[in-house]
Design a protein around this motif. Sequence first.
Motif, PDB file in Angstrom:
ATOM      1  N   GLU A   1       3.623 -22.830   9.071  1.00  0.00           N
ATOM      2  CA  GLU A   1       3.165 -22.485   7.723  1.00  0.00           C
ATOM      3  C   GLU A   1       1.640 -22.371   7.680  1.00  0.00           C
ATOM      4  O   GLU A   1       1.083 -21.448   7.070  1.00  0.00           O
ATOM      5  CB  GLU A   1       3.639 -23.545   6.729  1.00  0.00           C
ATOM      6  N   ARG A   2       0.959 -23.293   8.333  1.00  0.00           N
ATOM      7  CA  ARG A   2      -0.507 -23.227   8.380  1.00  0.00           C
ATOM      8  C   ARG A   2      -0.977 -21.954   9.083  1.00  0.00           C
ATOM      9  O   ARG A   2      -1.935 -21.312   8.652  1.00  0.00           O
ATOM     10  CB  ARG A   2      -1.057 -24.457   9.104  1.00  0.00           C
ATOM     11  N   MET A   3      -0.294 -21.600  10.140  1.00  0.00           N
ATOM     12  CA  MET A   3      -0.676 -20.389  10.863  1.00  0.00           C
ATOM     13  C   MET A   3      -0.435 -19.144  10.019  1.00  0.00           C
ATOM     14  O   MET A   3      -1.227 -18.193  10.062  1.00  0.00           O
ATOM     15  CB  MET A   3       0.100 -20.305  12.181  1.00  0.00           C
ATOM     16  N   ARG A   4       0.634 -19.138   9.235  1.00  0.00           N
ATOM     17  CA  ARG A   4       0.878 -17.989   8.357  1.00  0.00           C
ATOM     18  C   ARG A   4      -0.220 -17.866   7.307  1.00  0.00           C
ATOM     19  O   ARG A   4      -0.686 -16.764   7.001  1.00  0.00           O
ATOM     20  CB  ARG A   4       2.255 -18.118   7.694  1.00  0.00           C
ATOM     21  N   ASP A   5      -0.650 -18.996   6.759  1.00  0.00           N
ATOM     22  CA  ASP A   5      -1.740 -18.965   5.777  1.00  0.00           C
ATOM     23  C   ASP A   5      -3.022 -18.426   6.417  1.00  0.00           C
ATOM     24  O   ASP A   5      -3.739 -17.614   5.816  1.00  0.00           O
ATOM     25  CB  ASP A   5      -1.996 -20.370   5.223  1.00  0.00           C
ATOM     26  N   ALA A   6      -3.301 -18.884   7.633  1.00  0.00           N
ATOM     27  CA  ALA A   6      -4.498 -18.415   8.331  1.00  0.00           C
ATOM     28  C   ALA A   6      -4.395 -16.930   8.638  1.00  0.00           C
ATOM     29  O   ALA A   6      -5.382 -16.183   8.517  1.00  0.00           O
ATOM     30  CB  ALA A   6      -4.696 -19.216   9.616  1.00  0.00           C
ATOM     31  N   ALA A   7      -3.207 -16.479   9.028  1.00  0.00           N
ATOM     32  CA  ALA A   7      -3.017 -15.059   9.341  1.00  0.00           C
ATOM     33  C   ALA A   7      -3.201 -14.198   8.098  1.00  0.00           C
ATOM     34  O   ALA A   7      -3.773 -13.098   8.174  1.00  0.00           O
ATOM     35  CB  ALA A   7      -1.635 -14.837   9.944  1.00  0.00           C
TER      36      ALA A   7
ATOM     37  N   TYR B   1       6.229 -26.596  15.185  1.00  0.00           N
ATOM     38  CA  TYR B   1       6.535 -27.401  14.006  1.00  0.00           C
ATOM     39  C   TYR B   1       6.514 -26.535  12.749  1.00  0.00           C
ATOM     40  O   TYR B   1       5.674 -25.646  12.608  1.00  0.00           O
ATOM     41  CB  TYR B   1       5.515 -28.535  13.860  1.00  0.00           C
ATOM     42  N   PRO B   2       7.435 -26.802  11.808  1.00  0.00           N
ATOM     43  CA  PRO B   2       7.484 -25.997  10.577  1.00  0.00           C
ATOM     44  C   PRO B   2       6.156 -26.000   9.816  1.00  0.00           C
ATOM     45  O   PRO B   2       5.689 -24.946   9.360  1.00  0.00           O
ATOM     46  CB  PRO B   2       8.597 -26.668   9.767  1.00  0.00           C
ATOM     47  N   GLN B   3       5.531 -27.173   9.665  1.00  0.00           N
ATOM     48  CA  GLN B   3       4.256 -27.221   8.952  1.00  0.00           C
ATOM     49  C   GLN B   3       3.168 -26.466   9.708  1.00  0.00           C
ATOM     50  O   GLN B   3       2.303 -25.828   9.098  1.00  0.00           O
ATOM     51  CB  GLN B   3       3.834 -28.672   8.726  1.00  0.00           C
ATOM     52  N   GLY B   4       3.233 -26.549  11.020  1.00  0.00           N
ATOM     53  CA  GLY B   4       2.258 -25.819  11.826  1.00  0.00           C
ATOM     54  C   GLY B   4       2.412 -24.319  11.654  1.00  0.00           C
ATOM     55  O   GLY B   4       1.421 -23.589  11.522  1.00  0.00           O
TER      56      GLY B   4
END
Length: 335
Positions: A98-104, A93-96
Amino acid sequence: MTDAPTPDRPTLTLFPDLGDLYRLQPQFNAGTVVELLRARNVREVLWASGPDPDHPLRDALPAAGIAIREGFTADWAWADAEHAELQSYLQQYPQGRERMRDAARAEQAFADELTAPLTAARIPALLDAARTYHATLKDRLDEGPGTRWHARRLDELAARLTGETGTVIAALDDLPGLLDRLPGAALADLHAAAPGELSRVRALADRAWQLRDEDDLNALLEALTRETGDRVTPRAELDAAAASIYLAVGDLAAARTLLERAAHALTDDQPRSLPGLVLARLGQVRDAQGDRDLALRTYRAVLALSHVPQVARETADLGLTTPFTLELPDEPGAE
């Protein structure tokens, strides 16, 4: 009746663990930890960090006469599996994503802090960075699989430590959460700590085991030869590290001489990983010289040890089935 803990007299003193990063930090390595613990007359530590059997402190502390008391951690490997499953789900999912990129990005920022040149005086700043990192993970991925159940794991760890006294070795990024959960605990005071001789010699050996293209090998060999060694980094390890340099440039005779000297110098009170590392490398050198029968006996000796580091076990296992051969890089300009 016992006195209540105070900031000047905590029931638990928390000491930061850096894991394998100790091998990369010349001013805060396993030798530094021994120096800091000795300065506090610590004879035993409570192990509340990871389960890695090849952890640098599992070599250094017992060799220095500092006991490690186990029993405070649990197996959380399943949390890594759940985290991987969550990542696979979020990738859909696109939002998912994005969240993973922030966490990374948060993870990379924290890693940059950890791998920058480190002294004991920087530990408080690293604890702040750890708080920021875990807060970001919780915000972007939620507590649970996204954080590898960080809060729950710390709750359980704090419960096991409650009622204990002494010095606790715990992962650096766990310390802020443990301090919140253990009212009688305090961070070890490291602001005035400076690396000494144990730290310097340990840094030299760590550097010699991790050769880089730009290294001055002659300077490293000269430095290793000058040192007499100590309990954390004995002469046998310095010889083995020097042998690895000779092996890297194809001088098998010099490498074998040093490794055989190191093997004869091994004793039971030295770092527990050292016999396996020395003998595994000696087996390779004997193999490369065509002494296959003796190499096989050396590999078997590695596997018969009570403790074998993973890299030594893998070397010995491979050596039993496939003779080691030395492949040197071509000289510049060679055809």
